[in-house]
Scaffold this active site. Structure first.
Site, PDB file in Angstrom:
ATOM      1  N   LYS A 127      42.928   4.865  50.198  1.00 36.41           N
ATOM      2  CA  LYS A 127      43.330   5.761  51.464  1.00 36.41           C
ATOM      3  C   LYS A 127      44.656   4.660  52.027  1.00 36.41           C
ATOM      4  O   LYS A 127      45.820   5.466  52.163  1.00 36.41           O
ATOM      5  CB  LYS A 127      42.408   5.748  52.599  1.00 36.41           C
ATOM      6  CG  LYS A 127      41.148   6.334  52.062  1.00 36.41           C
ATOM      7  CD  LYS A 127      41.242   7.679  51.535  1.00 36.41           C
ATOM      8  CE  LYS A 127      39.890   8.359  51.620  1.00 36.41           C
ATOM      9  NZ  LYS A 127      39.100   7.899  50.445  1.00 36.41           N
ATOM     10  N   LYS A 162      38.669  10.538  58.021  1.00 44.17           N
ATOM     11  CA  LYS A 162      37.732  10.007  56.839  1.00 44.17           C
ATOM     12  C   LYS A 162      37.682   8.821  56.619  1.00 44.17           C
ATOM     13  O   LYS A 162      38.429   7.930  57.210  1.00 44.17           O
ATOM     14  CB  LYS A 162      38.620  10.757  55.605  1.00 44.17           C
ATOM     15  CG  LYS A 162      40.022  10.534  55.377  1.00 44.17           C
ATOM     16  CD  LYS A 162      40.543  11.229  54.226  1.00 44.17           C
ATOM     17  CE  LYS A 162      42.031  11.301  54.112  1.00 44.17           C
ATOM     18  NZ  LYS A 162      42.655  11.993  53.147  1.00 44.17           N
ATOM     19  N   ARG A 212      45.459  17.097  42.041  1.00 41.42           N
ATOM     20  CA  ARG A 212      45.618  15.969  41.504  1.00 41.42           C
ATOM     21  C   ARG A 212      46.660  15.828  40.587  1.00 41.42           C
ATOM     22  O   ARG A 212      46.614  16.570  39.477  1.00 41.42           O
ATOM     23  CB  ARG A 212      44.191  15.496  40.991  1.00 41.42           C
ATOM     24  CG  ARG A 212      43.946  14.294  40.139  1.00 41.42           C
ATOM     25  CD  ARG A 212      44.211  13.164  40.478  1.00 41.42           C
ATOM     26  NE  ARG A 212      43.593  12.805  41.821  1.00 41.42           N
ATOM     27  CZ  ARG A 212      42.421  12.147  41.882  1.00 41.42           C
ATOM     28  NH1 ARG A 212      41.780  11.907  40.778  1.00 41.42           N
ATOM     29  NH2 ARG A 212      41.869  11.966  42.968  1.00 41.42           N
ATOM     30  N   ARG A 227      42.414  21.482  43.143  1.00 35.56           N
ATOM     31  CA  ARG A 227      41.059  21.684  43.532  1.00 35.56           C
ATOM     32  C   ARG A 227      40.922  22.485  44.976  1.00 35.56           C
ATOM     33  O   ARG A 227      41.160  21.810  45.897  1.00 35.56           O
ATOM     34  CB  ARG A 227      40.306  20.158  43.711  1.00 35.56           C
ATOM     35  CG  ARG A 227      40.512  19.308  42.420  1.00 35.56           C
ATOM     36  CD  ARG A 227      40.343  18.124  42.650  1.00 35.56           C
ATOM     37  NE  ARG A 227      41.486  17.489  43.371  1.00 35.56           N
ATOM     38  CZ  ARG A 227      41.617  16.199  43.832  1.00 35.56           C
ATOM     39  NH1 ARG A 227      40.552  15.236  43.401  1.00 35.56           N
ATOM     40  NH2 ARG A 227      42.594  15.800  44.391  1.00 35.56           N
ATOM     41  N   ARG A 235      37.205  20.747  52.166  1.00 42.61           N
ATOM     42  CA  ARG A 235      37.307  19.568  50.974  1.00 42.61           C
ATOM     43  C   ARG A 235      37.424  20.128  49.636  1.00 42.61           C
ATOM     44  O   ARG A 235      36.582  21.121  49.343  1.00 42.61           O
ATOM     45  CB  ARG A 235      36.003  18.564  51.181  1.00 42.61           C
ATOM     46  CG  ARG A 235      35.667  18.158  52.385  1.00 42.61           C
ATOM     47  CD  ARG A 235      34.381  17.181  52.335  1.00 42.61           C
ATOM     48  NE  ARG A 235      33.408  18.219  52.146  1.00 42.61           N
ATOM     49  CZ  ARG A 235      32.271  17.952  51.973  1.00 42.61           C
ATOM     50  NH1 ARG A 235      31.677  16.779  51.866  1.00 42.61           N
ATOM     51  NH2 ARG A 235      30.990  19.051  51.953  1.00 42.61           N
ATOM     52  N   ASP A 275      46.836  12.468  45.231  1.00 46.48           N
ATOM     53  CA  ASP A 275      46.433  13.644  45.680  1.00 46.48           C
ATOM     54  C   ASP A 275      47.559  14.478  46.582  1.00 46.48           C
ATOM     55  O   ASP A 275      48.031  13.546  47.715  1.00 46.48           O
ATOM     56  CB  ASP A 275      45.295  13.310  46.506  1.00 46.48           C
ATOM     57  CG  ASP A 275      44.035  13.093  45.505  1.00 46.48           C
ATOM     58  OD1 ASP A 275      44.244  13.415  44.221  1.00 46.48           O
ATOM     59  OD2 ASP A 275      43.054  12.622  46.344  1.00 46.48           O
ATOM     60  N   GLU A 283      46.773  10.930  49.257  1.00 50.42           N
ATOM     61  CA  GLU A 283      45.992   9.573  48.901  1.00 50.42           C
ATOM     62  C   GLU A 283      46.694   9.297  47.537  1.00 50.42           C
ATOM     63  O   GLU A 283      47.239  10.020  46.520  1.00 50.42           O
ATOM     64  CB  GLU A 283      44.406  10.063  48.457  1.00 50.42           C
ATOM     65  CG  GLU A 283      43.677  10.186  49.886  1.00 50.42           C
ATOM     66  CD  GLU A 283      42.311  10.371  49.477  1.00 50.42           C
ATOM     67  OE1 GLU A 283      41.791   9.920  48.408  1.00 50.42           O
ATOM     68  OE2 GLU A 283      41.350  10.959  50.429  1.00 50.42           O
ATOM     69  N   ASN A 285      44.875   7.153  44.431  1.00 53.19           N
ATOM     70  CA  ASN A 285      43.973   7.139  43.687  1.00 53.19           C
ATOM     71  C   ASN A 285      44.018   5.849  42.512  1.00 53.19           C
ATOM     72  O   ASN A 285      44.830   6.271  41.632  1.00 53.19           O
ATOM     73  CB  ASN A 285      43.059   7.909  43.281  1.00 53.19           C
ATOM     74  CG  ASN A 285      42.645   9.011  44.459  1.00 53.19           C
ATOM     75  OD1 ASN A 285      41.575   8.884  45.078  1.00 53.19           O
ATOM     76  ND2 ASN A 285      43.460   9.972  44.763  1.00 53.19           N
TER      77      ASN A 285
END
Length: 318
Positions: A127, A162, A212, A227, A235, A275, A283, A285
């Site tokens: 994050k 979050k 993604r 997604r 979400r 993301d 984000e 990752n």
């Protein structure tokens, strides 16, 4: 030629092979004749005066969805004896993960080739890493202060809160303009001011998907996996019931990927998952980016093969 690879991951029996990206990597490497071994972070071992070792299982893939691997043997071996080590343990990024990166970094000093690099994993919390590239991100706040969060909500009216160490959409809350339950959400996520969290302006473009984007060796895969949340959800994570739809990168997606890719690759991050919601990066990752199989199945673009090529190139055998 890359002869053998150690995969440090979650327990093998927990893999869902039809969608697991680590499994896709292993399958592609095995197809190329690479010998595979696996262990969990708890199996790493460092005794004074000796190299970092691990208790590993040498495995063969069976090709079956169930009972998908066969153990050929078990042994304790120095990590430096493998052609490459893949660190694919899922979050949370807790104290044990932190300690594992230190053991892996010592193995790296002893000659092990580890991907992603342990120091880079530590330096890029999934994050917090976003904040370095704030020009691509929505308004974002990192704090444990209830007062600061309330002020952020007053400014932006519709926000997402979050935890910093979660994955798969766990612990994500939306608080709208009415502020309903804001106090309870703050208390829960910050543990009454003892835990730092992230707060972002809500992005309505989530309805079109949380995309993604995969970077491999600093280069973007040409397709993202959008997604798309279930009705009534905020979400998009597949683990939270989101529906994955592969799509070509947009011009904005490409710009974000090209801006971040070379810098992240130079730090030892062979594989990164960005993301993106709408026009904004949300984000970065680095621990165990996923979506290999969904993109490949829907587009025919072989993500695992590209990863294996990049891995071979990174260890100097490509």
């Amino acid at each position: 030629m890359l002869r053998d690879v150690l995969v440090v991951a979650d327990p093998l029996h927990t893999f869902v092979t039809y969608k697991d990206s680590t499994y896709a990597m292993m399958r592609e490497l095995a197809r190329r004749g690479v010998r595979l071994a696996a262990c969990e972070p708890q199996h790493l071992h460092w005794r004074s005066g000796e190299p970092v070792t691990a208790w590993v299982r040498d495995i063969e893939l069976t090709g079956h969805a169930e009972d998908w691997f066969h153990v050929r043997g078990q042994r304790r071996v120095a990590l430096g004896e493998f052609g490459a080590v893949l660190m694919r343990k899922d979050p949370p990024f807790d104290a044990e993960y932190f300690y594992a990166t230190h053991l892996l970094q010592q193995a790296e000093r002893e000659g092990a080739r580890i991907f992603n690099r342990p120091a880079a994993l530590r330096d890029h919390p999934e994050k917090l890493a976003l904040m370095e590239f704030a020009e691509w991100a929505p308004p974002t706040l990192v704090t444990r202060s209830a007062e600061a969060i309330r002020a952020f909500h007053a400014e932006h009216r519709d926000i997402i809160l979050k935890p910093l160490d979660g994955m798969g959409g766990r612990g994500i809350f939306r608080v709208g303009p009415d502020g309903l339950n804001l106090g309870a959400v703050i208390e829960t996520l910050t543990a009454h001011g003892h835990t730092t969290i992230m707060v972002q302006r809500y992005l309505p473009a989530i309805a079109q998907g949380d995309k993604r984007i995969l970077l491999i060796g600093g280069e973007p895969v040409p397709y993202a996996l959008a997604r798309i949340p279930q009705p009534g959800e905020v979400r998009g994570n597949l683990a939270a019931g989101g529906r994955g739809v592969a799509q070509p990168l947009s011009a904005r997606d490409e710009a974000i990927a090209r801006a971040l890719g070379p810098a992240l690759a130079a730090r030892g991050l062979l594989l990164v998952g960005l993301d993106v919601i709408g026009e904004h990066l949300t984000e970065i990752n680095v621990t165990s980016p996923t979506c290999f199989q969904e993109i490949t199945q829907q587009t025919g673009w072989n993500v695992a093969a590209r990863f294996a090529d990049a891995l071979q190139q990174a260890v100097g055998t490509g």
